[in-house]
Design an enzyme around this catalytic site. Structure first.
Site, PDB file in Angstrom:
ATOM      1  N   GLY A   1      -3.185   3.266  16.335  1.00 14.55           N
ATOM      2  CA  GLY A   1      -2.421   4.467  16.620  1.00 14.55           C
ATOM      3  C   GLY A   1      -2.451   4.793  18.099  1.00 14.55           C
ATOM      4  O   GLY A   1      -2.634   3.908  18.940  1.00 14.55           O
TER       5      GLY A   1
ATOM      6  N   GLU B   1      -6.753  -0.394  17.996  1.00 16.70           N
ATOM      7  CA  GLU B   1      -5.525  -0.982  18.548  1.00 16.70           C
ATOM      8  C   GLU B   1      -4.629   0.196  18.890  1.00 16.70           C
ATOM      9  O   GLU B   1      -4.093   0.861  18.012  1.00 16.70           O
ATOM     10  CB  GLU B   1      -4.881  -1.920  17.528  1.00 16.70           C
ATOM     11  CG  GLU B   1      -3.894  -2.891  18.165  1.00 16.70           C
ATOM     12  CD  GLU B   1      -2.452  -2.450  18.020  1.00 16.70           C
ATOM     13  OE1 GLU B   1      -1.906  -1.914  19.012  1.00 16.70           O
ATOM     14  OE2 GLU B   1      -1.876  -2.637  16.945  1.00 16.70           O
TER      15      GLU B   1
ATOM     16  N   GLY C   1      -7.298   7.640  19.371  1.00 19.00           N
ATOM     17  CA  GLY C   1      -8.359   6.650  19.480  1.00 19.00           C
ATOM     18  C   GLY C   1      -9.605   7.210  20.138  1.00 19.00           C
ATOM     19  O   GLY C   1     -10.741   6.913  19.734  1.00 19.00           O
TER      20      GLY C   1
ATOM     21  N   LYS D   1      -6.809   4.914   4.692  1.00 16.84           N
ATOM     22  CA  LYS D   1      -5.924   6.062   4.870  1.00 16.84           C
ATOM     23  C   LYS D   1      -4.593   5.593   5.450  1.00 16.84           C
ATOM     24  O   LYS D   1      -4.523   5.164   6.604  1.00 16.84           O
ATOM     25  CB  LYS D   1      -6.539   7.095   5.823  1.00 16.84           C
ATOM     26  CG  LYS D   1      -5.615   8.304   6.052  1.00 16.84           C
ATOM     27  CD  LYS D   1      -5.935   9.018   7.350  1.00 16.84           C
ATOM     28  CE  LYS D   1      -4.872  10.060   7.705  1.00 16.84           C
ATOM     29  NZ  LYS D   1      -3.502   9.553   7.770  1.00 16.84           N
TER      30      LYS D   1
ATOM     31  N   GLU E   1       0.370   9.729   6.647  1.00 20.28           N
ATOM     32  CA  GLU E   1       0.978  10.691   5.733  1.00 20.28           C
ATOM     33  C   GLU E   1       2.491  10.721   5.865  1.00 20.28           C
ATOM     34  O   GLU E   1       3.195  11.217   4.978  1.00 20.28           O
ATOM     35  CB  GLU E   1       0.413  12.095   5.985  1.00 20.28           C
ATOM     36  CG  GLU E   1       0.744  12.707   7.330  1.00 20.28           C
ATOM     37  CD  GLU E   1      -0.211  12.309   8.440  1.00 20.28           C
ATOM     38  OE1 GLU E   1      -0.193  12.974   9.488  1.00 20.28           O
ATOM     39  OE2 GLU E   1      -0.982  11.339   8.257  1.00 20.28           O
TER      40      GLU E   1
ATOM     41  N   CYS F   1       4.047  -0.772  19.177  1.00 22.17           N
ATOM     42  CA  CYS F   1       3.039  -0.586  20.228  1.00 22.17           C
ATOM     43  C   CYS F   1       3.190  -1.586  21.370  1.00 22.17           C
ATOM     44  O   CYS F   1       2.883  -1.277  22.521  1.00 22.17           O
ATOM     45  CB  CYS F   1       1.643  -0.684  19.636  1.00 22.17           C
ATOM     46  SG  CYS F   1       1.322  -2.226  18.738  1.00 22.17           S
TER      47      CYS F   1
ATOM     48  N   GLU G   1       3.491   6.310  27.165  1.00 21.52           N
ATOM     49  CA  GLU G   1       4.095   5.644  26.010  1.00 21.52           C
ATOM     50  C   GLU G   1       5.044   6.610  25.302  1.00 21.52           C
ATOM     51  O   GLU G   1       4.632   7.662  24.828  1.00 21.52           O
ATOM     52  CB  GLU G   1       3.013   5.168  25.044  1.00 21.52           C
ATOM     53  CG  GLU G   1       3.581   4.391  23.866  1.00 21.52           C
ATOM     54  CD  GLU G   1       2.509   3.898  22.908  1.00 21.52           C
ATOM     55  OE1 GLU G   1       2.575   2.725  22.511  1.00 21.52           O
ATOM     56  OE2 GLU G   1       1.610   4.697  22.571  1.00 21.52           O
TER      57      GLU G   1
END
Length: 495
Positions: free
Chosen positions: A233, A255, A238, A180, A183, A289, A390
């Site tokens: 992500g 991750e 997660g 996936k 999008e 990240c 973040e």
């Protein structure tokens, strides 16, 4: 240079066939530099995701890929790498239009994607396995086998490269996959699957479903027929992946986010430290990240460092990724831009000093895109949101420290543990400090370089498992113990 002008209609790739979404619904994919539509992406449903999972399962059990020799699989991976190289210019432009990053960043990503396929093609040809002496007339050994069906979910910041970081080792190990893409940035994913198809990967082995996380991603994570889910992500998503994957206790590889420290000691080469501290956060518009979003500077050089850093930050040229003079590209979407601007507003409200940037850029033809000036906060404390959370954008905080011990304490005062850097001319001190930074990816007198040969992943809430290197291959393998009795005779246990 050829620039795409036609609007693409993307499709899913399931069981070796291109297909329209069952819903017959699509959504726009836009260029964040000007909001022009560059593609229409399927809004896929649970039903076609389950079809893709079933195709992957059947292909795995059939052995059409998993039973091939490593040499046969390696040859296909090399062919994929060669085709990526052949299409490098087209892929680079599409990646730039889709994501908004500057063209040379996208070019590096495409080249690195080809490198990753070649690396894993080579890695699976190396001798593998272990034998053990045991106190019996038995030969004990360990062999590696593919896990089965791998569900792979990637973010929007490195669309093609993150895909390859998962697809290459998963296929190399002999798994079948359901992939996936984000999008938000799905364009180069379809091109990659065209390459995979043309390279001769058997039908059902590689499947792609384009759609949203709460439908496609959730279905992959929950499925009892998926044996591993690998996700890159946010930490919040997660956690949802972990919960969804618990039904069949499938293996997970995560991750996740980061809030990484970049420690600058007074004995560091000053201009080098400034340069890499800029690169550490403003590369990719801070949408990385591992960005060094918390700069920690020894107090004796703090004022000089801040002044020089702000001077340099204010001169960074922000613009469309295809413009030759652009040094930092667009933010990937309006939603992400607004999220970043909200954090900037939060920082000023909490009492931090906004020393540079802090605004959306609309002048000089940037008004149609999503651009934010490189932003620097000083006079911050560790309880502020801009220090703890973040942001995933071109926003950095600069704090001072007095001692080595305080630098380490500040560096580790975070829920995350993805990355970190140390700048010092004292090698012993640099090593001493970097060993105490609780992070999985670290640099000394450097920041950001990534090598396919070395593991990538974090501590704490930055994830579980590792990508890249031999560790990335092992994520997609099962470890089997085999014991072979050398004296074949009854054991006489029962009289």
């Amino acid at each position: 240079m050829t620039i795409q002008t036609s609007v693409l209609t993307l499709k899913n790739y399931i069981n070796g066939q291109w297909s329209e979404p069952i819903s017959k619904k699509y959504e726009e994919v836009i260029n964040p530099a000007n909001q022009e539509v560059i593609a229409y992406a399927p809004l896929s449903l649970k039903e076609e995701t389950e079809l893709a999972i079933q195709a992957a399962k059947e292909s795995f059990l059939s052995g059409v890929w998993s039973s091939k020799t490593t040499h046969e699989r390696a040859a296909v991976l090399v062919e994929i790498a060669n085709k990526i190289d052949e299409m490098a210019e087209e892929l680079t432009i599409l990646e730039t239009l889709d994501n908004g990053k500057r063209k040379d960043e996208a070019s590096f990503d495409i080249a690195d994607a080809a490198t990753a396929f070649r690396y894993y093609a080579g890695l699976i040809l190396h001798p593998d396995g272990e034998t053990y002496p045991v106190p019996d007339n038995v030969q004990a050994m360990v062999i590696k086998e593919p896990i089965g069906v791998a569900g792979l979910i990637v973010p929007w910041n490195f669309p093609l490269l993150m895909a390859v970081w998962k697809i290459a080792p998963a296929l190399a190990a002999g798994n079948s996959i359901v992939f996936k893409p984000s999008e938000v940035t799905p364009v180069t994913a379809m091109k990659l699957f065209e390459i995979i198809h043309d390279a001769g990967v058997p039908k059902g082995v590689a499947n792609m479903v384009i759609g949203h996380g709460d439908t496609v991603g959730q279905t992959i994570a929950e499925s009892m027929d998926v044996d591993i889910v690998s996700f890159t992500g946010s930490t919040n998503v997660g956690r949802k992946i972990m919960q969804a994957a618990s039904g069949n206790l499938k293996k997970i590889s995560l991750e996740l986010g980061g809030k990484s420290p970049n420690i600058i000691f007074a004995d560091a080469d000053f201009e080098t430290a400034v340069d890499y501290a800029l690169f550490g956060i403003f590369y990719g518009g801070g949408q990385v990240c591992s960005s060094g979003s918390r700069i920690l500077v020894e107090d004796s050089i703090y004022d000089e460092f801040v002044a020089r850093y702000i001077e340099r930050a204010n001169h960074i040229k922000v613009g469309p990724g295809l413009a030759e003079d652009t040094e930092m590209g667009a933010i990937v979407s309006e939603q992400q831009m607004n999220r970043i601007l909200n954090y900037i507003e939060s920082g000023t409200k909490e009492g931090a000093t906004l020393a540079a940037g802090g605004k959306r850029l609309t002048e000089n033809g940037l008004d149609k895109g999503f651009f934010i000036a490189p932003t620097v906060f000083i006079d911050v404390t560790n309880d502020m949101r801009i220090v703890r959370e973040e942001i995933f954008g071109p926003v950095v905080t600069i704090q001072k420290f007095h001692s080595e011990e305080e630098a380490i304490q500040l560096a580790n005062d975070t829920d995350y543990g993805l990355a970190g850097g140390v700048f010092s001319s004292d090698g012993a001190k640099a090593l001493r400090v970097i060993k105490k930074v609780r992070a999985g990816i670290t640099w000394v007198n450097d920041y950001h370089p990534t090598y396919v040969e070395a593991p990538w992943g974090g501590y704490k809430q930055s994830g579980i498992g590792r990508s890249l290197g031999k560790y990335g291959l092992e994520e997609y393998q099962e470890t089997k113990q085999v014991n072979i009795r050398l004296n074949v005779e009854p054991n006489g246990w029962f009289k």
